[in-house]
Scaffold this active site. Structure first.
Site, mmCIF file in Angstrom:
data_model
loop_
_atom_site.group_PDB
_atom_site.id
_atom_site.type_symbol
_atom_site.label_atom_id
_atom_site.label_comp_id
_atom_site.label_asym_id
_atom_site.label_seq_id
_atom_site.Cartn_x
_atom_site.Cartn_y
_atom_site.Cartn_z
ATOM 1 N N HIS A 237 -4.013 -5.268 -0.367
ATOM 2 C CA HIS A 237 -3.786 -5.797 0.982
ATOM 3 C C HIS A 237 -3.888 -7.325 1.011
ATOM 4 O O HIS A 237 -4.983 -7.877 1.157
ATOM 5 C CB HIS A 237 -4.785 -5.188 1.963
ATOM 6 C CG HIS A 237 -4.467 -3.782 2.344
ATOM 7 N ND1 HIS A 237 -3.675 -3.461 3.423
ATOM 8 C CD2 HIS A 237 -4.798 -2.611 1.773
ATOM 9 C CE1 HIS A 237 -3.547 -2.153 3.507
ATOM 10 N NE2 HIS A 237 -4.221 -1.605 2.508
ATOM 11 N N CYS B 199 0.820 -1.213 0.000
ATOM 12 C CA CYS B 199 0.000 0.000 0.000
ATOM 13 C C CYS B 199 0.862 1.274 0.000
ATOM 14 O O CYS B 199 1.555 1.538 -0.960
ATOM 15 C CB CYS B 199 -0.985 -0.033 1.156
ATOM 16 S SG CYS B 199 -2.352 1.124 0.965
ATOM 17 N N GLU C 62 -3.133 -9.228 3.350
ATOM 18 C CA GLU C 62 -3.490 -9.688 4.712
ATOM 19 C C GLU C 62 -4.976 -9.553 4.992
ATOM 20 O O GLU C 62 -5.414 -9.825 6.113
ATOM 21 C CB GLU C 62 -2.697 -8.888 5.744
ATOM 22 C CG GLU C 62 -3.296 -7.546 6.162
ATOM 23 C CD GLU C 62 -3.305 -6.477 5.086
ATOM 24 O OE1 GLU C 62 -4.029 -5.488 5.227
ATOM 25 O OE2 GLU C 62 -2.587 -6.641 4.069
#
Length: 379
Positions: free
Chosen positions: A351, A266, A353
């Site tokens: 992302h 990011c 995660e």
């Protein structure tokens, strides 16, 4: 209690307040996720922003202390169509209303969020204000116009940690997610330094689950101090605001290139782009949601990804002799991933995660540990 939303272009939306009362300024943005409102509110990347949820019913499963992504809510305000009157989940500890009150965050419901979202998509994300105390449209519009925007604004300094810490001391080791069977980090655990530009807790969990011992350091940590730890790898986290404004981090990242394997997510990806002498630009309304299609240019595989960003690295500004484009956004063809052709460095804009959200991209944490293994063998 009546509440107003005013945008800098003069648009006014009316609703009913919940949570805290008062007045907050920020960039008005929207998120298309159907679940995950707690993770969204506590994501430090939303600092400086007032978030509109497009899914119409929010709050039905309540709030719990295990699903937060940071020390507390970072959004400036929270706009929804309808707040659930009940919370029904065995993990729920309090209601959304109670949580916002505790953390002094203004919530507004009863808003025509479809109309607001369409307005932002057409006109672009813009400065705005939410208020329960000033209900004068002309006054609110003036305040919105005069408020600070995100371009040129360093918000990282407002969310980074004050001093370094071991990830396991904050998160413990319980419920650390493992990567898919057979993909866990092999051999000895890797020592990783994570530069905190507004890091999400689940990134730390995924790094730990991939076999890394993680030390988190403040955003302004010097490269020489990071290297004194002799880490196996360096991680550059997500975070809020304009990447070009975080000049101190860009300069230190330049000094780290080639010294150790680096993985960025990011804002970390954007800062790497700037360290590669590329440029960043502000997207019209950003990418925020849990269903963005991204194509891996090497394999041709399409990943469904979770995203939250308002800036992007300009593909045409990168030196293609040094930087390889690895992932592309299928909605607007913006850059979603890159890797250096000569140095052990790679990054993604989205992302991997994601929690809650798709797990298509969890393999990237294993890629990071593999990169550290390869680098160690060569050096």
């Amino acid at each position: 209690m009546k509440a107003f939303i005013a945008l800098e272009d003069g648009a006014i939306f009316e609703g009913v307040s919940f949570g805290a009362s008062g007045e907050r300024l920020g960039e008005i943005v929207f998120n298309t996720s159907m679940t995950g409102y707690q993770e969204i509110m506590t994501d430090p990347s939303y600092k400086g922003q007032i978030v509109t949820m497009t899914y119409p019913l929010i709050g039905n499963y309540g709030i719990n202390k295990e699903d937060i992504e940071s020390s507390g809510p970072k959004v400036e305000g929270f706009i929804i169509k309808e707040k659930s009157k009940i919370t029904s989940n065995w993990r729920s500890e309090k209601s959304l209303d109670e949580y916002l009150k505790e953390n002094n965050i203004i919530g507004i419901e009863g808003v025509d969020t479809r109309s607001l979202t369409l307005h932002i998509r057409t006109k672009g994300a813009m400065k705005g204000i939410v208020s329960t105390i000033d209900l004068n449209p002309k006054s609110l519009i003036k305040k919105a116009k005069n408020s600070p925007g995100l371009i040129g604004r360093d918000l990282v300094k407002e969310v980074t940690c004050k001093k370094s810490y071991k990830a396991e001391k904050i998160l413990g080791t319980r419920d650390i997610p493992r990567l898919r069977s057979g993909q866990e980090g092999q051999g000895t655990r890797k020592k990783v330094i994570a530069m905190d530009f507004g890091i999400k807790y689940n990134i730390l969990r995924c790094l730990m689950g991939a076999g890394c011992d993680v030390t988190v350091v403040p955003a302004d940590t010097k490269a020489k101090d990071i290297l004194t730890h002799n880490p196996d790898g360096i991680f550059l986290s997500n975070g809020p605001g304009d990447p070009a404004a975080v000049t101190y981090a860009i300069e230190e990242i330049k000094k780290l290139l080639g010294k150790k394997p680096i993985f960025g997510i990011c804002l970390g990806h954007q800062l790497l782009g700037l360290a590669f002498k590329g440029k960043t630009f502000k997207l019209k309304f950003g990418h925020r949601g849990a269903n963005h299609p991204v194509k891996d240019l090497k394999t041709g595989k399409i990943e469904i990804t979770s995203q939250n960003h308002g800036f992007s690295v300009d593909i045409n500004s990168l030196n293609k002799e040094d930087v390889e484009l690895t992932h592309i956004n299928l909605n607007d063809n913006t850059l979603e991933g890159m890797a250096h052709k000569k140095l052990p460095v790679f990054s993604v804009q989205y992302h991997p995660e994601a929690s809650p959200g798709p797990h298509d991209s969890r393999y990237l944490f294993k890629r990071f540990t593999d990169l550290m293994d390869t680098y160690a063998k060569k050096n």
